[in-house]
Design a protein around this motif. Structure first.
Motif, PDB file in Angstrom:
ATOM      1  N   SER A  68       9.348  11.238  -1.002  1.00  0.00           N
ATOM      2  CA  SER A  68       8.383  11.675   0.012  1.00  0.00           C
ATOM      3  C   SER A  68       7.426  10.563   0.421  1.00  0.00           C
ATOM      4  O   SER A  68       6.641  10.733   1.363  1.00  0.00           O
ATOM      5  CB  SER A  68       7.578  12.875  -0.502  1.00  0.00           C
ATOM      6  N   VAL A  69       7.476   9.426  -0.281  1.00  0.00           N
ATOM      7  CA  VAL A  69       6.585   8.303   0.006  1.00  0.00           C
ATOM      8  C   VAL A  69       7.345   7.217   0.751  1.00  0.00           C
ATOM      9  O   VAL A  69       8.425   6.804   0.323  1.00  0.00           O
ATOM     10  CB  VAL A  69       5.996   7.725  -1.300  1.00  0.00           C
ATOM     11  N   ASP A  70       6.785   6.760   1.882  1.00  0.00           N
ATOM     12  CA  ASP A  70       7.348   5.614   2.593  1.00  0.00           C
ATOM     13  C   ASP A  70       6.465   4.408   2.307  1.00  0.00           C
ATOM     14  O   ASP A  70       5.384   4.275   2.890  1.00  0.00           O
ATOM     15  CB  ASP A  70       7.395   5.880   4.093  1.00  0.00           C
ATOM     16  N   PRO A  71       6.903   3.517   1.418  1.00  0.00           N
ATOM     17  CA  PRO A  71       6.040   2.397   1.033  1.00  0.00           C
ATOM     18  C   PRO A  71       5.834   1.363   2.133  1.00  0.00           C
ATOM     19  O   PRO A  71       4.985   0.481   1.987  1.00  0.00           O
ATOM     20  CB  PRO A  71       6.773   1.800  -0.166  1.00  0.00           C
ATOM     21  N   ARG A  72       6.574   1.448   3.218  1.00  0.00           N
ATOM     22  CA  ARG A  72       6.420   0.470   4.305  1.00  0.00           C
ATOM     23  C   ARG A  72       5.018   0.505   4.915  1.00  0.00           C
ATOM     24  O   ARG A  72       4.510  -0.514   5.393  1.00  0.00           O
ATOM     25  CB  ARG A  72       7.441   0.728   5.413  1.00  0.00           C
ATOM     26  N   ALA A  73       4.415   1.680   4.920  1.00  0.00           N
ATOM     27  CA  ALA A  73       3.130   1.854   5.585  1.00  0.00           C
ATOM     28  C   ALA A  73       1.947   1.385   4.738  1.00  0.00           C
ATOM     29  O   ALA A  73       0.806   1.491   5.173  1.00  0.00           O
ATOM     30  CB  ALA A  73       2.946   3.325   5.963  1.00  0.00           C
ATOM     31  N   GLY A  74       2.217   0.855   3.571  1.00  0.00           N
ATOM     32  CA  GLY A  74       1.153   0.478   2.647  1.00  0.00           C
ATOM     33  C   GLY A  74       1.058   1.504   1.531  1.00  0.00           C
ATOM     34  O   GLY A  74       1.359   2.692   1.733  1.00  0.00           O
ATOM     35  N   VAL A  75       0.656   1.062   0.369  1.00  0.00           N
ATOM     36  CA  VAL A  75       0.600   1.933  -0.798  1.00  0.00           C
ATOM     37  C   VAL A  75      -0.714   1.710  -1.540  1.00  0.00           C
ATOM     38  O   VAL A  75      -1.298   0.629  -1.491  1.00  0.00           O
ATOM     39  CB  VAL A  75       1.787   1.657  -1.757  1.00  0.00           C
ATOM     40  N   PRO A  76      -1.194   2.730  -2.239  1.00  0.00           N
ATOM     41  CA  PRO A  76      -2.433   2.559  -3.009  1.00  0.00           C
ATOM     42  C   PRO A  76      -2.258   1.706  -4.249  1.00  0.00           C
ATOM     43  O   PRO A  76      -3.224   1.156  -4.770  1.00  0.00           O
ATOM     44  CB  PRO A  76      -2.821   3.995  -3.376  1.00  0.00           C
ATOM     45  N   ALA A  77      -1.011   1.579  -4.725  1.00  0.00           N
ATOM     46  CA  ALA A  77      -0.765   0.809  -5.945  1.00  0.00           C
ATOM     47  C   ALA A  77       0.678   0.337  -5.975  1.00  0.00           C
ATOM     48  O   ALA A  77       1.554   0.938  -5.335  1.00  0.00           O
ATOM     49  CB  ALA A  77      -1.070   1.655  -7.188  1.00  0.00           C
TER      50      ALA A  77
END
Length: 328
Positions: A68-77
């Motif tokens: 459910s997470v798309d890391p392309r958009a930036g991630v908190p960690a």
């Protein structure tokens, strides 16, 4: 002041997954989003050099296990999985000694192992080589693209992230372990049941990766459908001998011991060399050769490049003529 491509990150969490593998969560102290990345990407972490010389950098794949997470958009960690190698060069030992709250200098994500192939995709991982493969599985699951994930280790208990992998992959996850005669990975049997030229992504120890590539080529796979990343650096080989390297631009002469790589010798003597994979496949350390015969041990250069003798990968290749002159 750090260069724009460098980040100062805090160790937010350290979790023990197996006796040899720990998971590290790194975030920014000011809670800003970190640069995004695609499956297969890694970061480089600065490792202080214990002797005289510049700090070195170690590459660690970025893990995403949540479709459910798309890391392309930036991630908190960022999340890393690191296996302690007691006989290694110290990077993993340094990382395993970290505690929550400590800070690290980190280079922004780069990717030499991108996921770009039509389904169905065959994912194969050995040991800690699961880290980039896990992110690929999450991406394929998110896109509802067909894939199989085969994960092998020395023992069943040595395999990290199994519960999370099963949650995202379900029946598409197949576990293999060398300690069970009925559950050992057979590359021949695996590829016999696969479609020829089905895209293969494989990461892990050199022996396993080389076996997968060799069997696939024998069965007719095209090179464009074979994608790999090694999770072991090339070690010295029997018969390696010391040689002299001259840096043409400065006139500096150095001796490369039989049990040390050319890259390590350059770094330890303060020579600024770009590098990343340390296994001869990313091409970042390509260096012009002015004189000397080369024993090419990389998988990056073409046969024509190797025959020309005008360029080499200093992370793995060596000199066979006793004296080498580099355009450095």
């Amino acid at each position: 002041m750090l260069a724009p491509s460098l980040l100062t990150l805090r160790v937010a969490a350290v979790d023990t997954l197996t006796p040899l593998i720990r998971s590290f969560t790194l975030d920014a102290a000011d809670a800003v989003l970190l640069p995004g990345y695609e499956p297969g990407a890694h970061i480089q972490v600065e490792i202080p050099f214990s002797g005289v010389g510049a700090p070195q950098w170690r590459s660690y794949s970025l893990i995403n296990l949540d479709p459910s997470v798309d890391p392309r958009a930036g991630v908190p960690a960022y999340r890393l999985g690191i296996r302690r190698e007691d006989e290694g060069r110290g990077g993993s030992r340094h990382m395993h000694a970290l505690e929550v709250g400590q800070t690290l200098n980190v280079r922004a994500p780069a990717n030499h192992f991108p996921l770009a192939a039509p389904a169905p995709v065959l994912l194969i991982a050995g040991g800690i080589g699961i880290t980039p493969i896990a992110s690929m599985a999450a991406e394929l699951a998110a896109q509802q693209r067909d894939f199989e994930l085969h994960f092998s280790g020395r023992t069943r208990d040595s395999l990290p992230f199994v519960d999370e992998l099963r949650a995202l992959a379900g029946k598409r996850l197949v576990l293999w372990s060398d300690d069970d005669p009925n559950a050992r990975l057979s590359v021949d049997a695996l590829l016999e049941n696969a479609q020829v030229n089905q895209p293969i992504y494989v990461c892990g120890p050199a022996g396993m990766v080389n076996a997968v590539l060799a069997v696939a080529r024998k069965r007719g796979w095209h090179e464009c459908d074979l994608h790999h990343e090694l999770f072991t650096e090339t070690a010295s080989q029997e018969g390696d001998v010391a040689f002299e390297v001259e840096l043409k631009q400065s006139g500096t002469r150095l001796t490369v011991p039989a049990d040390r790589s050319l890259l390590d010798t350059l770094i330890e003597n303060g020579v600024d060399v770009m590098y990343d994979c340390r296994a001869g496949y990313c091409g970042l350390c390509s260096t012009r050769v002015c004189d000397g015969e080369i024993n090419h041990r990389d998988t990056y250069l073409s046969d024509a490049d190797k025959t020309s003798g005008k360029v080499m990968q200093v992370c793995v290749s060596r000199c066979t003529s006793g004296r080498l002159v580099l355009d450095l």
